[in-house]
Design an enzyme around this catalytic site. Structure first.
Site, PDB file in Angstrom:
ATOM      1  CB  CYS A  29     -20.380  -0.415  -5.259  1.00  0.00           C
ATOM      2  SG  CYS A  29     -21.508  -1.798  -4.951  1.00  0.00           S
TER       3      CYS A  29
ATOM      4  CG  ASP B  35     -18.015 -13.138   1.107  1.00  0.00           C
ATOM      5  OD1 ASP B  35     -17.848 -11.946   0.793  1.00  0.00           O
ATOM      6  OD2 ASP B  35     -19.086 -13.751   0.922  1.00  0.00           O
TER       7      ASP B  35
ATOM      8  N   PRO C 251     -15.368 -10.985  -4.582  1.00  0.00           N
ATOM      9  CG  PRO C 251     -14.931 -10.515  -6.830  1.00  0.00           C
ATOM     10  CD  PRO C 251     -15.755 -10.041  -5.649  1.00  0.00           C
ATOM     11  N   GLY C 252     -12.708 -10.867  -3.771  1.00  0.00           N
ATOM     12  CA  GLY C 252     -11.358 -10.742  -3.233  1.00  0.00           C
ATOM     13  C   GLY C 252     -10.531  -9.588  -3.762  1.00  0.00           C
ATOM     14  N   GLY C 253     -11.103  -8.759  -4.623  1.00  0.00           N
ATOM     15  CA  GLY C 253     -10.329  -7.738  -5.323  1.00  0.00           C
ATOM     16  C   GLY C 253      -9.538  -6.797  -4.436  1.00  0.00           C
ATOM     17  CE  LYS C 254     -13.749  -2.616  -2.863  1.00  0.00           C
ATOM     18  NZ  LYS C 254     -14.356  -3.634  -3.778  1.00  0.00           N
TER      19      LYS C 254
ATOM     20  CB  CYS D 110     -17.640  -7.740   3.142  1.00  0.00           C
ATOM     21  SG  CYS D 110     -18.241  -7.274   4.782  1.00  0.00           S
ATOM     22  CB  SER D 111     -12.977 -10.913   0.964  1.00  0.00           C
ATOM     23  OG  SER D 111     -11.940 -10.860   0.023  1.00  0.00           O
TER      24      SER D 111
END
EC number: 2.1.1.176
Length: 433
Positions: free
Chosen positions: A373, A277, A257-260, A254-255
């Protein structure tokens, strides 16, 4: 349009049209020539009014004797916020400008209504919140957190815990940046940012994290050149739980904006990262971030994490699931009013659907990290235990966060513990066959 007219436009787009506060404000600032001080005032008025909405409602309610238009109520709320909390702005200036705006929108009659309410409000002392007898109701008004959220926190963290969470989420958020360690060390980044005049320091919470004090760091050339990304340190701790190893193939399910997923790729220890995503329009954002950071060995694509055929097996999987977002209230203050208790059940179902699907693409012995979060037991511990119970081949797998003196299979990070966003991380291992 002046700052207060723009504030009314932004507040309306956020509260009535469902706009995201950060996106709406960025759009308005981008499309209007504004001095730095005016940008700061606009942001303060809009975020402040949203964050204090239930408190403002308590203060202003006795002075609204008749039914008024929605835009009038919004204008009143914005004005009351400035009168009560912005000492540097004279009350008469706030009132006069509100009256002028009302006159422009609705004519003299509407202007007179606004003038009468605000003049009456200004000449009287503030209502005493301390006179509210019920503890949770009083805390709700003081912190502008809806009662249903506070009840949930009280059930699982006690009254004292609920109060600490609520008050922490009403402070200004700390900005953190994540060092792109594939191109620079944290110490080198600190030195470069300090040479450019930025007030920054190391964070003890994560070896890649830098704390930023003020300033518009996104305007830095170092950002454009890919030396760092904006990410709260609690979110960086997903990488601590993930512990990517050399030659891993990783899925960030569930990416956007791709941070992780990109954080894992930055460690230069993994062979490949797939970033998927459900929202196709967000895929270019992931790709642009990867390009800015100078990263390769990834694939970004549209895919529903609850149903997509990934057509390969992964060493590690990240599921940063859709959630109620109650842990990021101070960054997205409107979330507290948009979410309802009835939203939680469907979110839990979706979270479990995603976990139960993606685990089929995890190799035996592989690691799955689930994160949200939010601060809601049903979405966090309850989902973790339910997922484990539904899958005999999955087991909890302990991890450590030294800075939080934590070791265990899951951690609810509370915002008052270390000044971070509220966040939940759980780690599972797929049993060997």
């Amino acid at each position: 349009m002046n700052v207060r007219e723009l504030a009314l436009e932004a507040y309306t787009r956020i509260t009535e049209e469902g706009g995201y506060s950060n996106i709406v404000l960025n759009d308005i600032i981008k499309n209007n020539e504004m001095e730095s001080a005016d940008r700061g005032l606009l942001t303060e008025i809009v975020y402040g009014t949203i964050s204090k909405r239930l408190t403002i409602d308590f203060y202003i309610k006795p002075y609204i004797k008749k039914k008024i238009r929605r835009w009038q109520k919004s204008l009143l709320y914005l004005s009351v916020y400035q009168i009560v909390w912005l000492e540097r702005v004279p009350n008469y200036a706030v009132i006069n400008e509100a009256v002028d705006i009302a006159k422009d929108i609705g004519g003299p009659g509407h202007a007179n209504v606004i003038n009468g309410i605000l003049r009456n409000f200004e000449r009287n002392p503030l209502r005493d919140i301390g006179g509210v007898k019920k503890d949770l109701s009083r805390l709700s008004i003081e912190t502008s957190i809806p009662l249903w959220i506070l009840r949930q926190w009280k059930t699982h963290h006690g009254m004292e815990g609920a109060e600490k969470i609520a008050r922490a989420l009403n402070t200004h958020p700390v900005m953190y940046i994540r060092t792109n360690t594939s191109v620079i060390s944290r110490q080198e980044l600190l030195e470069k940012l300090q040479m450019d005049g930025h007030d920054v320091e190391k964070s003890a919470l994560h070896p890649d994290a830098v704390k930023v004090h003020g300033g518009d760091i996104l305007r830095s050339a170092l950002y454009k050149e890919g030396y760092f990304s904006i990410q709260d340190v609690s979110s960086m701790l997903v990488n601590t739980a993930l512990e990517p190893e050399r030659d891993d193939v990783i899925l960030d399910a569930c990416s956007a904006p791709g941070g992780k997923g990109l954080h894992a790729l930055e460690k230069m220890t993994v062979r490949h990262v797939d970033l998927s995503d459900i929202h196709e329009h967000k895929i270019p954002l992931i790709k642009s971030q990867a390009k800015r950071l100078g990263l390769e060995n990834f694939n970004a694509f549209q895919g529903d994490a609850a149903a997509h055929d990934y057509s390969r097996m992964y060493d590690r999987i990240i599921v940063d699931a859709p959630c109620s977002g109650l842990g990021v209230i101070r960054r997205k203050p409107e979330i507290r009013y948009e979410r309802t208790e009835q939203d939680i059940g469907p979110l839990v179902e979706l979270q479990l659907d995603i976990l139960n699907h993606v685990k089929n693409y995890l190799k035996p012995g592989g690691i799955l990290v689930y994160s949200t979060c939010t601060i809601h037991q049903m979405e966090n511990e309850n989902v973790a235990y339910t997922f484990k119970k539904q899958n005999d081949d999955m087991e909890f797998d302990p991890f450590s966060i030294d800075a939080l003196d934590f070791e265990g299979p899951f951690k609810q990070i509370l915002p008052h513990e270390a000044g971070t966003d509220g966040f939940f991380i759980a780690r599972f291992r797929k049993k060997e066959k």
